[in-house]
Design a protein around this motif. Structure first.
Motif, short mmCIF file in Angstrom:
data_model
loop_
_atom_site.label_atom_id
_atom_site.label_comp_id
_atom_site.label_asym_id
_atom_site.label_seq_id
_atom_site.Cartn_x
_atom_site.Cartn_y
_atom_site.Cartn_z
N TYR A 14 1.58 -1.60 -3.63
CA TYR A 14 0.31 -2.26 -3.78
C TYR A 14 -0.09 -2.21 -5.25
CZ TYR A 14 -0.63 -2.51 1.24
OH TYR A 14 -0.60 -2.82 2.57
N ASN A 15 -0.79 -3.22 -5.70
CA ASN A 15 -1.28 -3.26 -7.07
C ASN A 15 -2.73 -3.72 -7.09
OD1 ASN A 15 1.30 -2.73 -8.56
ND2 ASN A 15 1.91 -4.57 -7.45
N GLU A 16 -3.41 -3.40 -8.20
CA GLU A 16 -4.79 -3.87 -8.40
C GLU A 16 -4.75 -5.22 -9.11
OE1 GLU A 16 -7.12 -0.41 -7.08
OE2 GLU A 16 -7.63 -2.48 -7.49
N TYR A 17 -5.53 -6.15 -8.61
CA TYR A 17 -5.63 -7.47 -9.23
C TYR A 17 -7.11 -7.76 -9.51
CZ TYR A 17 -0.85 -7.95 -7.62
OH TYR A 17 0.49 -7.76 -7.42
N TRP A 18 -7.34 -8.50 -10.59
CA TRP A 18 -8.70 -8.80 -11.02
C TRP A 18 -8.86 -10.29 -11.28
CZ3 TRP A 18 -12.49 -5.12 -11.29
CH2 TRP A 18 -12.07 -3.79 -11.22
#
Length: 122
Positions: A108-112
């Motif tokens: 999982y990764n953080e996206y903005w």
């Protein structure tokens, strides 16, 4: 990967309402949580609200400063922030955030998102 597109910001008088939307797109396998952060001029970015997807239907969390006035909701890969009784101090750039796992990714990764301006006039 995952792209986030916000909309709905603008100028509103104190006491008014706005509704922000954020649509996630791309090769998304799963989104674990989505949320909204904001950054006022000269201040650090802060969490406003977050909604998770859980086995029991998910949960929500709000900053103390917006409890009772803001409501976060989610429909598939789109998250909304209904903002009522807006105050001058709610002014800032609002960023959408997603913790997601793209297809073919092991993590999982953080996206903005790019952010949308909300200005509340007193």
């Amino acid at each position: 990967q995952v792209q986030l597109a916000e909309s709905g910001g603008g100028l509103v008088q104190a006491g008014g309402s706005l509704r922000l939307s954020c649509a996630a797109s791309g090769r998304i396998f799963r989104i674990d949580r989505m949320g909204w952060h904001r950054q006022a001029p000269g201040k650090q970015r802060e969490l406003v609200a977050v909604i998770t997807t859980g086995g029991t239907g998910g949960s929500t969390n709000y900053a103390d400063s917006v409890k009772g006035r803001f409501t976060i909701s989610r429909d598939k890969n789109t998250v909304y922030l209904q903002m009522n009784s807006l105050k001058y101090e709610d002014t800032g750039v609002y960023y959408c955030n997603a913790y997601a796992k793209p297809y073919l990714s092991r993590t999982y990764n953080e996206y903005w998102g790019q952010g949308t301006q909300v200005t509340v006039s007193s």
